[in-house]
Structures are given as structure tokens and as C-alpha cells.
Design an enzyme around this catalytic site. Sequence first.
Site, PDB file in Angstrom:
ATOM      1  N   ASP A  87      -7.792  79.449  40.505  1.00  0.00           N
ATOM      2  CA  ASP A  87      -8.176  78.784  39.399  1.00  0.00           C
ATOM      3  C   ASP A  87      -7.259  79.145  38.082  1.00  0.00           C
ATOM      4  O   ASP A  87      -6.446  79.805  38.303  1.00  0.00           O
ATOM      5  CB  ASP A  87      -9.651  79.229  38.860  1.00  0.00           C
ATOM      6  CG  ASP A  87     -10.234  78.555  37.673  1.00  0.00           C
ATOM      7  OD1 ASP A  87     -10.186  77.318  37.570  1.00  0.00           O
ATOM      8  OD2 ASP A  87     -10.493  79.143  36.578  1.00  0.00           O
ATOM      9  N   SER A  88      -7.518  78.179  36.960  1.00  0.00           N
ATOM     10  CA  SER A  88      -6.495  78.443  35.901  1.00  0.00           C
ATOM     11  C   SER A  88      -6.575  80.011  35.264  1.00  0.00           C
ATOM     12  O   SER A  88      -5.582  80.192  34.623  1.00  0.00           O
ATOM     13  CB  SER A  88      -6.723  77.257  34.907  1.00  0.00           C
ATOM     14  OG  SER A  88      -7.858  77.475  34.420  1.00  0.00           O
ATOM     15  N   GLU A 116     -11.322  80.620  27.469  1.00  0.00           N
ATOM     16  CA  GLU A 116     -10.362  81.801  28.055  1.00  0.00           C
ATOM     17  C   GLU A 116      -9.654  82.758  26.918  1.00  0.00           C
ATOM     18  O   GLU A 116      -9.109  83.632  27.200  1.00  0.00           O
ATOM     19  CB  GLU A 116      -9.069  80.931  28.829  1.00  0.00           C
ATOM     20  CG  GLU A 116      -8.602  81.747  29.815  1.00  0.00           C
ATOM     21  CD  GLU A 116      -9.243  81.866  30.869  1.00  0.00           C
ATOM     22  OE1 GLU A 116      -9.647  81.269  31.675  1.00  0.00           O
ATOM     23  OE2 GLU A 116      -8.953  83.461  31.390  1.00  0.00           O
ATOM     24  N   TYR A 159      -5.515  74.063  32.359  1.00  0.00           N
ATOM     25  CA  TYR A 159      -5.126  73.221  33.083  1.00  0.00           C
ATOM     26  C   TYR A 159      -5.559  71.855  32.683  1.00  0.00           C
ATOM     27  O   TYR A 159      -5.030  70.885  33.419  1.00  0.00           O
ATOM     28  CB  TYR A 159      -5.560  73.406  34.521  1.00  0.00           C
ATOM     29  CG  TYR A 159      -4.867  74.351  35.492  1.00  0.00           C
ATOM     30  CD1 TYR A 159      -3.746  75.129  34.896  1.00  0.00           C
ATOM     31  CD2 TYR A 159      -4.826  74.453  36.865  1.00  0.00           C
ATOM     32  CE1 TYR A 159      -3.062  76.026  35.649  1.00  0.00           C
ATOM     33  CE2 TYR A 159      -4.198  75.314  37.610  1.00  0.00           C
ATOM     34  CZ  TYR A 159      -3.244  76.375  37.065  1.00  0.00           C
ATOM     35  OH  TYR A 159      -2.460  76.914  37.788  1.00  0.00           O
ATOM     36  N   GLY A 160      -6.973  71.792  32.023  1.00  0.00           N
ATOM     37  CA  GLY A 160      -7.498  70.561  31.903  1.00  0.00           C
ATOM     38  C   GLY A 160      -6.957  69.245  31.253  1.00  0.00           C
ATOM     39  O   GLY A 160      -7.316  68.327  31.152  1.00  0.00           O
ATOM     40  N   CYS A 175     -16.709  72.048  35.244  1.00  0.00           N
ATOM     41  CA  CYS A 175     -15.488  72.949  35.008  1.00  0.00           C
ATOM     42  C   CYS A 175     -16.146  74.302  35.197  1.00  0.00           C
ATOM     43  O   CYS A 175     -17.169  74.594  34.751  1.00  0.00           O
ATOM     44  CB  CYS A 175     -15.259  72.701  33.628  1.00  0.00           C
ATOM     45  SG  CYS A 175     -13.814  74.171  33.029  1.00  0.00           S
ATOM     46  N   THR A 176     -15.279  75.004  36.124  1.00  0.00           N
ATOM     47  CA  THR A 176     -15.993  76.287  36.416  1.00  0.00           C
ATOM     48  C   THR A 176     -16.074  77.473  35.359  1.00  0.00           C
ATOM     49  O   THR A 176     -16.595  78.421  35.371  1.00  0.00           O
ATOM     50  CB  THR A 176     -15.041  77.066  37.592  1.00  0.00           C
ATOM     51  OG1 THR A 176     -13.751  76.848  37.249  1.00  0.00           O
ATOM     52  CG2 THR A 176     -15.321  76.192  38.764  1.00  0.00           C
ATOM     53  N   CYS A 193     -11.145  75.222  40.695  1.00  0.00           N
ATOM     54  CA  CYS A 193     -10.772  74.554  39.626  1.00  0.00           C
ATOM     55  C   CYS A 193     -11.179  73.089  39.779  1.00  0.00           C
ATOM     56  O   CYS A 193     -10.393  72.596  40.615  1.00  0.00           O
ATOM     57  CB  CYS A 193      -9.298  74.778  39.135  1.00  0.00           C
ATOM     58  SG  CYS A 193      -8.785  73.845  37.995  1.00  0.00           S
ATOM     59  N   ASN A 194     -11.778  72.528  38.938  1.00  0.00           N
ATOM     60  CA  ASN A 194     -12.324  71.074  39.148  1.00  0.00           C
ATOM     61  C   ASN A 194     -11.101  70.116  38.860  1.00  0.00           C
ATOM     62  O   ASN A 194     -10.867  69.131  39.524  1.00  0.00           O
ATOM     63  CB  ASN A 194     -13.430  70.673  38.224  1.00  0.00           C
ATOM     64  CG  ASN A 194     -14.857  71.141  38.766  1.00  0.00           C
ATOM     65  OD1 ASN A 194     -15.674  70.643  39.513  1.00  0.00           O
ATOM     66  ND2 ASN A 194     -15.202  72.481  38.510  1.00  0.00           N
TER      67      ASN A 194
HETATM   68  N1  DGL Z   1     -11.801  75.712  35.344  1.00  0.00           N
HETATM   69  C1  DGL Z   1     -11.127  74.845  35.567  1.00  0.00           C
HETATM   70  C2  DGL Z   1     -11.767  73.394  35.911  1.00  0.00           C
HETATM   71  O1  DGL Z   1     -12.676  73.661  36.497  1.00  0.00           O
HETATM   72  C3  DGL Z   1      -9.952  74.729  34.632  1.00  0.00           C
HETATM   73  C4  DGL Z   1     -10.072  74.530  33.068  1.00  0.00           C
HETATM   74  C5  DGL Z   1      -8.741  74.638  32.362  1.00  0.00           C
HETATM   75  O2  DGL Z   1      -7.936  75.235  32.817  1.00  0.00           O
HETATM   76  O3  DGL Z   1      -8.766  73.493  31.654  1.00  0.00           O
HETATM   77  O4  DGL Z   1     -11.659  72.320  35.783  1.00  0.00           O
END
Ligand code: DGL
Length: 253
Positions: free
Chosen positions: A6-7, A147, A38-39, A178-179, A69-70
Site C-alpha cells: 500500500d502507499s 497519513e 498515491y490517490g 480506499c484502505t 491499495c484501491n
Molecule cells: N490506501 C490507498 C487506496 O486504497 C491509497 C491512498 C493514497 O495513497 O492516496 O487507494
Amino acid sequence: MIGIFDSGSGGLTVLKALRDVLPSADVVYFGDIKNVPYGGRSREELSNLTVGAMRFLHERGARMFISACNSVSASLALSLFDAFEVAPNQLVEMVGPTVACFKGSPDRVLLCATPATVRSEIYQTAFRMVGKDITTVAIPELAGAIERGERAELLQQLVVGAFQPISLDDYDTLVLACTHYPLITDIFKKAVPKSLGLFDPALAAAERVEKLCWPREVGGGSTHFILSQDSAVFRQFARTLLPGSAHEIEILS
Ligand code: DGL
């Protein structure tokens, strides 16, 4: 060995669910704190980051992978995973297990996620395949703010602001796609009507892993975290979500 990536801290929600169904699996977890969030990233950036993470986890002995990570799960073509000769039954992503839970359900679904996930349209398409049109809401700043360990008031403002244009009473279930979002379930609960049920996909993903690896994943129950950069916020979430569990944290320099 199961590799989770995941990020950052979001994948901990999936790891927690995995521990409930597979307590004795050995897990190596890569959190890319250096590059979080990451989003808001493009598909190309996500591909490059994911190639690196998969290669790295493979070198560390992972043979089953969870894209917790979605944004990655939603944005990347499966061909990327093909490059690693990872068979479909060695990779679990978030979208399939989530949507499968709604097959035949009468619920009116609202789904919130990062901009990358919403833009990919994969959830919208996959839900249509089970006969459902869903509404999606992107919450651009939220995962990054979680985060960074931002205070609850700011997180609440971001959540409330994102739902402002939506008539929440028109839905039965809100999917937290989003996790990172289930890390602040209390804030979501305060921001939406009680009649709107919250759905955390973590258990669905964990049960998919259990189904795929049973009965092979019997190890010592070890948890090894590898972070691309140290983070007090990650350490705190890990302590809260996995209380009493021994784990090591390795920081890449
Ligand atoms: N937790 C990740 C997700 O499920 C990434 C969220 C992010 O880093 O923006 O999308």
C-alpha cells in the site's frame, strides 16, 4: 509468505482483517511512505511504483500478493502483474472481492475513494456487471491528511465537504474504497446519517486470500514491515490495529 503493499498505513486495515482469518501466515508488508499519497497520481506513476513494490516483495520471499491499495488495484492493467508471472490466484486486489459482496443485494450504493480510483471507473464498471449503478465520490486530500496524522477536525471537514453535493438519504451503503478510510471510521460515522451503513472491503479481500491459499499458508504468524521512509503515524496505527502483536519495522534508506 504473503506480501501486502500500500502507499502507507491503509493496508494495515487489510492486514488486520487477514490476521483474523489467517493468524499463522507470515506477512511482509511494504508501505511506500516516501511516495504517499498515491490517490492523485497518474496511471503511469502508479505502474512504476507498483512494479518496484512487487519486485521488492518477491525478493523478500512473497509468493502471494495483496494489492491493499484501491488506487493501484483500480488503475493498473492486469498485464502489469503478468510481467511478474504472478498467476491470478497469487494476487488479490480490492475491487473484485468488494463488488462480489453486493451480488444480488438490493442496496443503493455510494462509494468514496481517491481520485485515481474514481477516475479509473473500474468500480462503476464492475458494479454494473452485478446489475448495479453506483454513485462515486472522490475525496482528494483525505488519504494524505490521514497519513500526516492531521487532527480530527480537519479530517471531518474533508469528509463532510466531499459529501456536501450528495443526498445521503438516497443510499443504503457507503463503500469505503480506499484502505485509509476505515482508519477513521468514527469520523465517517459522524459525517453521515445513521441509516447509511459503512462497508469496509478489508474482510472481503482477506477472505479471498484465505480461500486461495488454504491450506498452505501456515507459518509462524510473523509480521515484517518495510517502509520506504519512517513514519510515526504508521507506527501508531500499527500499534493500535495490531495490539500485542510482535512485529519488526525496517526502514529503507
Ligand atoms: N490506501 C490507498 C487506496 O486504497 C491509497 C491512498 C493514497 O495513497 O492516496 O487507494
